[in-house]
Design an enzyme around this catalytic site. Structure first.
Site, PDB file in Angstrom:
ATOM      1  N   CYS A  70      31.911  37.748  37.291  1.00  0.00           N
ATOM      2  CA  CYS A  70      32.443  36.548  36.655  1.00  0.00           C
ATOM      3  C   CYS A  70      31.971  36.446  35.210  1.00  0.00           C
ATOM      4  O   CYS A  70      32.448  35.592  34.462  1.00  0.00           O
ATOM      5  CB  CYS A  70      32.034  35.303  37.429  1.00  0.00           C
ATOM      6  SG  CYS A  70      30.254  35.147  37.647  1.00  0.00           S
ATOM      7  N   GLU A  84      37.512  36.797  35.772  1.00  0.00           N
ATOM      8  CA  GLU A  84      36.782  37.711  36.665  1.00  0.00           C
ATOM      9  C   GLU A  84      37.235  39.134  36.377  1.00  0.00           C
ATOM     10  O   GLU A  84      38.441  39.406  36.269  1.00  0.00           O
ATOM     11  CB  GLU A  84      37.081  37.360  38.119  1.00  0.00           C
ATOM     12  CG  GLU A  84      36.181  38.053  39.115  1.00  0.00           C
ATOM     13  CD  GLU A  84      35.015  37.177  39.565  1.00  0.00           C
ATOM     14  OE1 GLU A  84      34.174  37.684  40.323  1.00  0.00           O
ATOM     15  OE2 GLU A  84      34.968  35.997  39.165  1.00  0.00           O
TER      16      GLU A  84
END
Length: 662
Positions: A580, A623
């Site tokens: 992330c 992501e």
């Protein structure tokens, strides 16, 4: 972070810019109504004394911190800790390298008492280590909030104020939007283009760092660049989030003072404590937060405003109300609230009354309109050495919420990790499946598995039972009777493609096991423990030849020892890394590709394919999923030869193009 308060909540992939602010300040970010000087042990602490916090009774690593200078050019943090704790018996608590620069000739070291700090200064001053004479001195940092306050006062008196701190004319609402959702005024199409380009630039940088870390990869990288337009691996187009507004299923709201109105507010901070900010602004205008969460925050704000207890002051550490965490199910509409307080020295009778008041408010009084289905109380206090943090206290309603992901049902406990954007998580896990390409002969190792969402969804879609039919004469083999064609003596041999999940949080592992049962998945096993400790033993349980690891670690990435273990497991040939925060994960990516050594045994891992998934619309984050494979020496040689051929072909093609132009 400074060893703070909040119990283990894995935050990989679940936070956007608003949460990054929380991560920077989580211990010392909540304002109180108190603005006067405080008294501790009868001593008045001045508001403009940047070192007043050192006189507080509570522990902070700054109290007993020293600065060591004159360190050698080449040394490791583990090596330094060994010197301090094993050889010199100094009992250091924390080692804090400088934030910038690759060469650390000085470093901060923290201790747990004034006696330990004085002993360390005495032992280290003049000590020779690796032909370098060390020096040590006490060097606590000034309180950044007080420092900024003094700076503002000085600028107001000065004829030439600092341009950096000059007001920019933005409203509080605009400041909050820019802080938490910096792409709020950009079309989604342009957001996607920016993120794709950012990932492309990051992969180019990764290629440079891979070669700096392992020069033997130079020829391999040249070949990859020819194939993939200057990139070290194939990059797919970014995958969009199906929902762009109100997509968050979890938010952590701060409780503090609104600097515009002076009122107690439940919302987000405008900046970090380390940058001198403590003000909290309402979240009504933020597009990524669901309406029900906003309503719950506003309702609880009324309760806090009417409370006799104060909000927590990050500067003086006084007050009680600290945080409100909300979790909302996309599929069932269940709403969980976790109210965080600092208990201070409140008597048990008052704490019990507080619990009853909160429960009555949300289940019987004005807050009932929020339709809260689960209510918890959390004591947010500093973690003390050798002691566990106090557990969450269930006050009312259900103990969990339930969510649906790719047709599977998941039970989510208060502290368990679950992707913050449910619909985009479906896109993310489908992308993982495309990258991994598992078969019936695959064992999937789900590292940092949380509630088991990745492993379980891949198990359902890709890792179904394989079977053959034949007569079985050998005894002791696991088999089930088949009714095919009504022929007796024909049996179906079941070979289960295993999914092995490991996770630090025991609560999350419990959820994962329950989720497997609830979804009738029988080929998954989940284990609790630190990845760097149990990963080898877990992988050894793999029953299939094709072993693939899926890694979805916290924002900071995998522990170095976990990477070392991954490199040493020879039958682990493929790895998918979800990040992330790709910039933070860069160090992990480079470590996977380091040359073989006594520490990093086994062939290096190199990136093959990558894809970004927009989990966080209106923010600069996304992501990144990277698929790695082992690069063995023979493969590297073949790729090197291919690279030479491709480079020659490309050069000839360019020459022909020039001749044609002429």
């Amino acid at each position: 972070m400074d060893g703070t308060t909040v119990p283990y909540i894995r935050n990989c992939g679940e936070t956007d810019a608003a949460d990054l602010v929380k991560l920077e300040n989580s211990e010392e970010l909540i304002e109180t109504d108190e603005t006067s000087d405080s008294k501790i042990d009868g001593k008045t602490l001045e508001k403009d004394d940047p070192y007043a916090y050192l006189d507080r009774n509570d522990f902070t690593s700054e109290k007993f911190k020293i600065e060591i200078r004159g360190l050698p050019k080449y040394y490791g943090i583990a090596e330094l800790k060994k010197l301090l704790n094993d050889k010199l018996k100094l009992g250091s608590n924390k080692v804090k390298p400088p934030k910038r620069g690759n060469y650390w000739n000085w470093i901060y070291v923290c201790f747990r008492s004034e006696e330990d700090r004085l002993n360390a200064i005495k032992a280290l001053n003049g000590y020779t280590w690796k032909s370098k004479v060390l020096s040590a001195e006490a060097n606590p940092a000034p309180d950044p909030l007080v420092k900024k306050r003094k700076q503002i006062v000085c600028e107001q008196k000065s004829d030439t104020p600092d341009k950096k701190s000059k007001p920019d004319g933005r409203s509080q609402e605009e400041c909050l939007k820019d802080s938490t959702t910096p792409y709020w005024n950009i079309s989604y199409e342009d957001q996607i283009k920016r993120k794709q380009e950012n990932i492309r630039e990051l992969l180019i940088d990764l290629g440079h760092k891979l070669v700096r870390g392992n020069s033997a990869l130079a020829s391999w990288l040249d070949g990859q660049k020819v194939k993939h337009g200057g990139l070290p691996c194939e990059l797919w187009d970014i995958r969009r989030s199906p929902v762009c507004d109100g997509y968050r299923n979890k938010c952590e709201f701060s409780i503090g003072l609104n600097e515009d109105t002076g009122e107690r507010t439940v919302g987000f901070r405008l900046g970090s404590y380390v940058r001198g900010f403590t003000g909290v602004a309402p979240v009504d205008s933020l597009s990524h937060i669901p309406t029900r969460m906003k309503e719950a925050a506003k309702s609880f704000e009324k309760f806090v405003q009417q409370s006799e207890l104060g909000v927590f002051n990050p500067e003086t550490h006084e007050g009680n109300w600290r945080q409100l965490t909300t979790r909302l199910s996309n599929s069932t509409g269940q709403l969980m609230l976790i109210i965080g307080i600092h208990p201070q020295l409140l008597p048990d009778v008052q704490l019990e009354k507080l619990k009853e008041d909160v429960k009555n408010y949300f289940f019987n009084e004005e807050g009932k309109i929020c339709n809260v289905t689960s209510l918890y109380l959390q004591y947010i206090v500093k973690k003390q050495s050798g002691k566990e943090l106090p557990p969450l206290q269930h006050l009312a309603g259900e103990t969990h919420i339930n969510e649906t992901l790719l047709g599977m049902k998941f039970r989510v406990s208060p502290e368990a990790f679950f992707q913050v954007n449910t619909t985009a998580a479906e896109v993310l896990y489908s992308s993982v499946r495309e990258l991994v390409e598992p078969t019936q002969d695959t064992t999937l190792v789900d590292i940092c598995c949380g509630t088991g969402s990745i492993g379980l969804t891949l198990s359902k879609v890709c890792l179904q039972h394989s079977h053959t039919h034949k007569k079985v004469e050998a005894m002791g083999m696991k088999f089930v009777k088949s009714m095919l064609s009504g022929v007796q003596g024909v049996y179906e041999i079941v070979e289960e493609a295993k999914v092995l999940g490991l996770e630090l949080s025991t609560e999350a592992v419990s959820d994962a096991k329950t989720n497997a049962v609830n979804n009738n998945v029988t080929n998954c096993e989940f284990f609790a423990g630190r990845a760097e400790v149990i990963i080898s033993s877990i992988v050894n349980r793999a029953t299939k030849k094709d072993v693939i690891a899926v890694v979805d670690p916290p924002r900071a990435g995998l522990h170095r020892n976990a990477l070392v273990q991954l490199r040493r497991i020879e039958n682990l040939t493929k790895l998918v890394f979800l990040s992330c925060d790709p910039k933070a994960a860069m160090k992990n990516f480079v470590s996977l590709a380091l040359p073989s050594s006594k520490t990093y045994r086994g062939a290096p891992w190199v990136p093959i394919r990558a894809v970004a998934v927009d989990m966080f619309p209106h923010t600069a984050h996304c992501e990144l999923v990277v698929y790695f494979e082992r690069l063995h020496s023979e493969t590297q040689k073949a790729l090197s030869e291919d690279s030479t051929v491709l480079s020659t072909v490309q050069t000839l093609s360019e020459d022909v193009s020039v001749i044609s132009t002429v």
